[in-house]
Write a protein that holds these residues in place. Structure first.
Motif, PDB file in Angstrom:
ATOM      1  N   TYR A 115      20.744  21.499  -0.299  1.00  0.00           N
ATOM      2  CA  TYR A 115      21.042  20.126  -0.720  1.00  0.00           C
ATOM      3  C   TYR A 115      21.293  19.204   0.476  1.00  0.00           C
ATOM      4  CZ  TYR A 115      21.064  22.358  -5.169  1.00  0.00           C
ATOM      5  OH  TYR A 115      20.662  23.085  -6.259  1.00  0.00           O
ATOM      6  N   TYR A 116      21.406  19.754   1.666  1.00  0.00           N
ATOM      7  CA  TYR A 116      21.474  18.965   2.903  1.00  0.00           C
ATOM      8  C   TYR A 116      22.580  17.912   2.843  1.00  0.00           C
ATOM      9  CZ  TYR A 116      16.951  21.186   3.607  1.00  0.00           C
ATOM     10  OH  TYR A 116      15.946  22.112   3.743  1.00  0.00           O
ATOM     11  N   LEU A 117      23.790  18.354   2.478  1.00  0.00           N
ATOM     12  CA  LEU A 117      24.924  17.442   2.389  1.00  0.00           C
ATOM     13  C   LEU A 117      25.830  17.618   3.604  1.00  0.00           C
ATOM     14  CD1 LEU A 117      25.812  17.915  -1.392  1.00  0.00           C
ATOM     15  CD2 LEU A 117      24.234  16.265  -0.362  1.00  0.00           C
ATOM     16  N   ASP A 118      26.413  16.508   4.055  1.00  0.00           N
ATOM     17  CA  ASP A 118      27.355  16.591   5.178  1.00  0.00           C
ATOM     18  C   ASP A 118      28.760  16.863   4.641  1.00  0.00           C
ATOM     19  OD1 ASP A 118      28.379  14.164   4.225  1.00  0.00           O
ATOM     20  OD2 ASP A 118      27.308  12.956   5.709  1.00  0.00           O
ATOM     21  N   THR A 119      29.768  16.821   5.511  1.00  0.00           N
ATOM     22  CA  THR A 119      31.125  17.172   5.077  1.00  0.00           C
ATOM     23  C   THR A 119      31.722  16.148   4.123  1.00  0.00           C
ATOM     24  OG1 THR A 119      31.937  16.196   7.121  1.00  0.00           O
ATOM     25  CG2 THR A 119      31.741  18.578   7.054  1.00  0.00           C
ATOM     26  N   ASP A 120      31.148  14.957   4.060  1.00  0.00           N
ATOM     27  CA  ASP A 120      31.573  13.968   3.068  1.00  0.00           C
ATOM     28  C   ASP A 120      30.734  14.076   1.797  1.00  0.00           C
ATOM     29  OD1 ASP A 120      33.593  12.820   4.664  1.00  0.00           O
ATOM     30  OD2 ASP A 120      32.090  11.647   5.745  1.00  0.00           O
ATOM     31  N   HIS A 121      29.918  15.142   1.711  1.00  0.00           N
ATOM     32  CA  HIS A 121      29.090  15.425   0.541  1.00  0.00           C
ATOM     33  C   HIS A 121      28.004  14.374   0.334  1.00  0.00           C
ATOM     34  CE1 HIS A 121      32.475  18.041   0.096  1.00  0.00           C
ATOM     35  NE2 HIS A 121      33.269  17.038  -0.178  1.00  0.00           N
ATOM     36  N   LYS A 122      27.664  13.680   1.413  1.00  0.00           N
ATOM     37  CA  LYS A 122      26.575  12.709   1.379  1.00  0.00           C
ATOM     38  C   LYS A 122      25.309  13.343   1.966  1.00  0.00           C
ATOM     39  CE  LYS A 122      29.291   9.176   0.184  1.00  0.00           C
ATOM     40  NZ  LYS A 122      30.611   9.808   0.197  1.00  0.00           N
ATOM     41  N   LEU A 123      24.160  12.801   1.600  1.00  0.00           N
ATOM     42  CA  LEU A 123      22.891  13.309   2.106  1.00  0.00           C
ATOM     43  C   LEU A 123      22.842  13.180   3.624  1.00  0.00           C
ATOM     44  CD1 LEU A 123      20.079  14.388   1.192  1.00  0.00           C
ATOM     45  CD2 LEU A 123      19.290  12.017   1.298  1.00  0.00           C
ATOM     46  N   ASP A 124      22.528  14.284   4.288  1.00  0.00           N
ATOM     47  CA  ASP A 124      22.446  14.290   5.752  1.00  0.00           C
ATOM     48  C   ASP A 124      21.027  13.916   6.159  1.00  0.00           C
ATOM     49  OD1 ASP A 124      22.500  14.716   8.447  1.00  0.00           O
ATOM     50  OD2 ASP A 124      23.319  16.749   8.348  1.00  0.00           O
ATOM     51  N   VAL A 125      20.839  12.651   6.485  1.00  0.00           N
ATOM     52  CA  VAL A 125      19.484  12.142   6.752  1.00  0.00           C
ATOM     53  C   VAL A 125      18.987  12.543   8.131  1.00  0.00           C
ATOM     54  CG1 VAL A 125      19.738  10.210   5.158  1.00  0.00           C
ATOM     55  CG2 VAL A 125      20.397   9.922   7.563  1.00  0.00           C
ATOM     56  N   GLY A 178      23.034  12.798  -3.903  1.00  0.00           N
ATOM     57  CA  GLY A 178      22.065  13.015  -2.836  1.00  0.00           C
ATOM     58  C   GLY A 178      20.675  12.536  -3.228  1.00  0.00           C
ATOM     59  N   PHE A 179      20.286  12.814  -4.478  1.00  0.00           N
ATOM     60  CA  PHE A 179      18.950  12.445  -4.932  1.00  0.00           C
ATOM     61  C   PHE A 179      18.804  10.923  -5.033  1.00  0.00           C
ATOM     62  CE2 PHE A 179      15.733  12.591  -8.618  1.00  0.00           C
ATOM     63  CZ  PHE A 179      14.657  12.611  -7.743  1.00  0.00           C
ATOM     64  N   LEU A 180      19.806  10.238  -5.593  1.00  0.00           N
ATOM     65  CA  LEU A 180      19.726   8.782  -5.701  1.00  0.00           C
ATOM     66  C   LEU A 180      19.705   8.128  -4.324  1.00  0.00           C
ATOM     67  CD1 LEU A 180      22.123   8.138  -8.739  1.00  0.00           C
ATOM     68  CD2 LEU A 180      19.629   8.345  -8.746  1.00  0.00           C
ATOM     69  N   THR A 181      20.495   8.678  -3.400  1.00  0.00           N
ATOM     70  CA  THR A 181      20.452   8.178  -2.020  1.00  0.00           C
ATOM     71  C   THR A 181      19.061   8.357  -1.428  1.00  0.00           C
ATOM     72  OG1 THR A 181      22.789   8.664  -1.668  1.00  0.00           O
ATOM     73  CG2 THR A 181      21.412   8.453   0.305  1.00  0.00           C
ATOM     74  N   PHE A 182      18.485   9.534  -1.670  1.00  0.00           N
ATOM     75  CA  PHE A 182      17.142   9.827  -1.164  1.00  0.00           C
ATOM     76  C   PHE A 182      16.129   8.818  -1.701  1.00  0.00           C
ATOM     77  CE2 PHE A 182      13.021  11.913  -1.585  1.00  0.00           C
ATOM     78  CZ  PHE A 182      12.825  12.453  -0.319  1.00  0.00           C
ATOM     79  N   LEU A 183      16.202   8.525  -2.999  1.00  0.00           N
ATOM     80  CA  LEU A 183      15.252   7.581  -3.596  1.00  0.00           C
ATOM     81  C   LEU A 183      15.436   6.174  -3.024  1.00  0.00           C
ATOM     82  CD1 LEU A 183      15.301   8.759  -7.318  1.00  0.00           C
ATOM     83  CD2 LEU A 183      13.501   9.133  -5.614  1.00  0.00           C
ATOM     84  N   LYS A 184      16.678   5.779  -2.751  1.00  0.00           N
ATOM     85  CA  LYS A 184      16.916   4.468  -2.130  1.00  0.00           C
ATOM     86  C   LYS A 184      16.284   4.414  -0.743  1.00  0.00           C
ATOM     87  CE  LYS A 184      21.272   3.713  -4.584  1.00  0.00           C
ATOM     88  NZ  LYS A 184      22.756   3.767  -4.457  1.00  0.00           N
ATOM     89  N   LEU A 185      16.505   5.480   0.040  1.00  0.00           N
ATOM     90  CA  LEU A 185      15.956   5.520   1.398  1.00  0.00           C
ATOM     91  C   LEU A 185      14.437   5.614   1.391  1.00  0.00           C
ATOM     92  CD1 LEU A 185      18.572   7.918   3.029  1.00  0.00           C
ATOM     93  CD2 LEU A 185      18.371   5.446   3.363  1.00  0.00           C
ATOM     94  N   ARG A 186      13.873   6.202   0.336  1.00  0.00           N
ATOM     95  CA  ARG A 186      12.415   6.279   0.200  1.00  0.00           C
ATOM     96  C   ARG A 186      11.820   4.964  -0.283  1.00  0.00           C
ATOM     97  NH1 ARG A 186       9.177  11.177  -0.825  1.00  0.00           N
ATOM     98  NH2 ARG A 186       7.890   9.835  -2.118  1.00  0.00           N
ATOM     99  N   ASN A 187      12.712   4.015  -0.622  1.00  0.00           N
ATOM    100  CA  ASN A 187      12.273   2.719  -1.162  1.00  0.00           C
ATOM    101  C   ASN A 187      11.465   2.910  -2.434  1.00  0.00           C
ATOM    102  OD1 ASN A 187      12.127  -0.068  -1.294  1.00  0.00           O
ATOM    103  ND2 ASN A 187      10.266  -0.186  -0.027  1.00  0.00           N
ATOM    104  N   GLU A 188      12.094   3.620  -3.394  1.00  0.00           N
ATOM    105  CA  GLU A 188      11.471   3.885  -4.695  1.00  0.00           C
ATOM    106  C   GLU A 188      12.311   3.224  -5.789  1.00  0.00           C
ATOM    107  OE1 GLU A 188       8.717   5.548  -5.286  1.00  0.00           O
ATOM    108  OE2 GLU A 188       8.345   6.873  -3.576  1.00  0.00           O
ATOM    109  N   PRO A 189      12.410   1.885  -5.805  1.00  0.00           N
ATOM    110  CA  PRO A 189      13.330   1.233  -6.753  1.00  0.00           C
ATOM    111  C   PRO A 189      12.993   1.479  -8.222  1.00  0.00           C
ATOM    112  CG  PRO A 189      11.896  -0.391  -5.702  1.00  0.00           C
ATOM    113  CD  PRO A 189      11.686   0.903  -4.973  1.00  0.00           C
ATOM    114  N   THR A 190      11.702   1.513  -8.551  1.00  0.00           N
ATOM    115  CA  THR A 190      11.313   1.719  -9.949  1.00  0.00           C
ATOM    116  C   THR A 190      11.704   3.118 -10.408  1.00  0.00           C
ATOM    117  OG1 THR A 190       9.452   0.205  -9.652  1.00  0.00           O
ATOM    118  CG2 THR A 190       9.412   1.637 -11.590  1.00  0.00           C
ATOM    119  N   LEU A 191      11.396   4.110  -9.589  1.00  0.00           N
ATOM    120  CA  LEU A 191      11.755   5.479  -9.947  1.00  0.00           C
ATOM    121  C   LEU A 191      13.277   5.655  -9.955  1.00  0.00           C
ATOM    122  CD1 LEU A 191      10.918   8.350 -10.642  1.00  0.00           C
ATOM    123  CD2 LEU A 191      10.732   8.828  -8.184  1.00  0.00           C
ATOM    124  N   LEU A 192      13.959   5.029  -9.014  1.00  0.00           N
ATOM    125  CA  LEU A 192      15.414   5.124  -8.958  1.00  0.00           C
ATOM    126  C   LEU A 192      16.031   4.637 -10.268  1.00  0.00           C
ATOM    127  CD1 LEU A 192      18.124   5.473  -7.408  1.00  0.00           C
ATOM    128  CD2 LEU A 192      17.815   3.142  -6.574  1.00  0.00           C
TER     129      LEU A 192
END
Length: 464
Positions: A115-125, A178-192
């Motif tokens: 799941y590639y999460l950091d110690t704050d449980h956020k996506l580790d980009v 993590g997944f919603l963050t990933f979609l935001k960073l992927r610039n997928e607003p419709t899918l998000l």
């Protein structure tokens, strides 16, 4: 209970645990005559291709061998996997199955580090696999689900449950974040927006010790059943599954086969992760250090069992109180399960992914014990064991290859090459969060390592 067209439970992660756990529960429903659901099994990476091919040759059927602490073995042919999704580099088969409106649940077991999460449980980009998937690849669960759900949104738009079945605290919530963050960073607003409105991600707690299959299982299966199984799996007799009842598109009648459907999985999840998972890792690291191969050998070693028992008793139980569970009884059941000599679960398997297990399983207890005004002496032995374990890895003195999805080998070797390696380890915020800046924690860890060093240099007698 017959249905003309069964709903599909698509599972991503063709490992032993799924076949001994989720697939067993859905098989039990079929045995009761409830054939409204079936499994389609898939994988993101190509490492499971031989297994998927073998299972396809057996029509998805295989034998599950279970064994009690007393050595009683039982054999059951599991029949719930009806579709083996062929792997291809573009994941076309997985995408097609996930987009199929018959698919109502997409579940996954990709290990804690997946799941590639950091110690704050956020996506580790900063993780290379995440970077690759943000650029359009599909190496991770996030990249794969982006492709699957994009196709589903276009094909039918039907809602679907995204069900995390890994040992991750708040696993549904943290995967979803993590997944919603990933979609935001992927610039997928419709899918998000579609994912937010058409999927749910319940938290779950899963439990069944499932070692990697060994060559001695198939001959026992053949002798007991007459089935020349090329893909048998073995597990302990104990099994548990707790799920928050929040499914977007219906679910199997899992309550009819012993699954606990609850409003909040938190008490079960915390007890399992801190008592079972963390103790399991403690025993595996300690056992490896003193030259043992198997979890049962290490659990039966007095000093190692005492470390695990004290960790739970002194620090974990006070952290989890009040609890609806009998935590002392749970501790004792867990240690009895680990001592089962017939499972032959390896220290190698359980020792894996320590860089994710420290922050996920152990650091919360360290922090909460400090917050109570106590000193987490018993808990500090666990990262101390892992540090000594890493030192052995650094000097190529482990008896096996260490596997860790979060391991940057070059950076970790560089850290361990310094004379102040322990201080650098204690100051690693990815492992210890806010504790990484505390001098009292660093001093405690230093004392803990010193107390273990002479013990860890002496092999221990083993019981077969």
């Amino acid at each position: 209970m017959n249905a003309a067209i069964p709903s599909v439970w698509l599972h991503i992660g063709a490992g032993s645990f799924h076949r001994a756990h989720q697939a067993w529960y859905l098989h039990r429903l079929l045995q009761q005559g409830d054939n409204r659901w079936e499994i389609a099994l898939s994988n993101i990476r190509d490492d499971a291709v031989p297994l998927l091919n073998t299972l396809a040759a057996q029509n998805g059927e295989y034998t599950l061998e279970t064994v009690t602490p007393e050595g009683e073995r039982q054999y059951e042919k599991i029949t719930s996997i009806k579709t083996l999704v062929p792997w291809d580099e573009e994941l076309k088969g997985l995408i097609k199955q996930g987009a199929d409106p018959r698919t109502k649940v997409i579940a996954f077991t990709v290990t804690e580090s997946g799941y590639y999460l950091d110690t704050d449980h956020k996506l580790d980009v900063q993780q290379p696999d995440i970077k690759a998937d943000l650029n359009g690849e599909a190496r991770t669960i996030y990249g794969a689900l982006t492709r699957v759900l994009q196709a589903r949104r276009v094909a039918s738009g039907d809602p679907v449950t995204l069900l995390n079945c890994d040992n991750l605290r708040h696993n549904g919530e943290r995967f979803r974040q993590g997944f919603l963050t990933f979609l935001k960073l992927r610039n997928e607003p419709t899918l998000l927006t579609w994912v937010e409105q058409n999927t749910t991600s319940p938290n779950t707690m899963v439990d069944r010790i499932t070692p990697r299959p060994t060559s001695d299982i198939a001959p026992r299966v053949l002798a007991a059943t007459g089935f020349e199984d090329q893909a048998p799996v073995m597990a302990e007799a104990f099994i548990q599954w707790v799920i928050e009842d929040d499914f977007a598109a219906g679910r199997p009648a899992l309550e009819n086969v012993g699954v606990e459907l609850v409003d909040s999985v938190l008490p079960w999840e915390e007890a399992k992760i801190r008592i079972l998972n963390a103790s399991h890792s403690c025993i595996a690291w300690a056992g490896t250090l003193v030259g043992q191969d198997y979890i049962h050998q290490s659990t039966q070693t007095h000093e190692i069992k005492e470390m695990a028992w004290e960790y739970v008793t002194q620090d974990v139980i006070p952290s989890l109180m009040p609890s609806p569970l009998d935590l002392e009884a749970y501790r004792d059941v867990v240690l009895a399960r680990f001592a089962n000599p017939y499972i032959r679960d390896t220290n190698q398997r359980v020792a894996a992914d320590g860089l994710s297990k420290i922050p996920g399983f152990i650091t919360p207890t360290l922090m909460e014990t400090f917050q109570r005004g106590a000193i987490p002496r018993a808990t500090a032995l666990l990262p101390a064991l892992f540090f000594l374990f890493l030192q052995r890895w650094h000097t190529q003195d482990l008896p096996y290859a260490y596997q860790d999805g979060a391991l940057d080998a070059e950076a970790r070797h560089e850290m361990l090459s310094h004379s102040d390696a322990l201080a650098r380890f204690a100051a690693d915020a990815s492992l210890f969060g806010p504790l990484a800046t505390r001098a009292d924690f660093a001093a405690l860890l230093e004392r803990s390592v010193a107390s273990l060093q002479s013990w860890a240099e002496h092999p221990q007698p083993v019981n077969e």
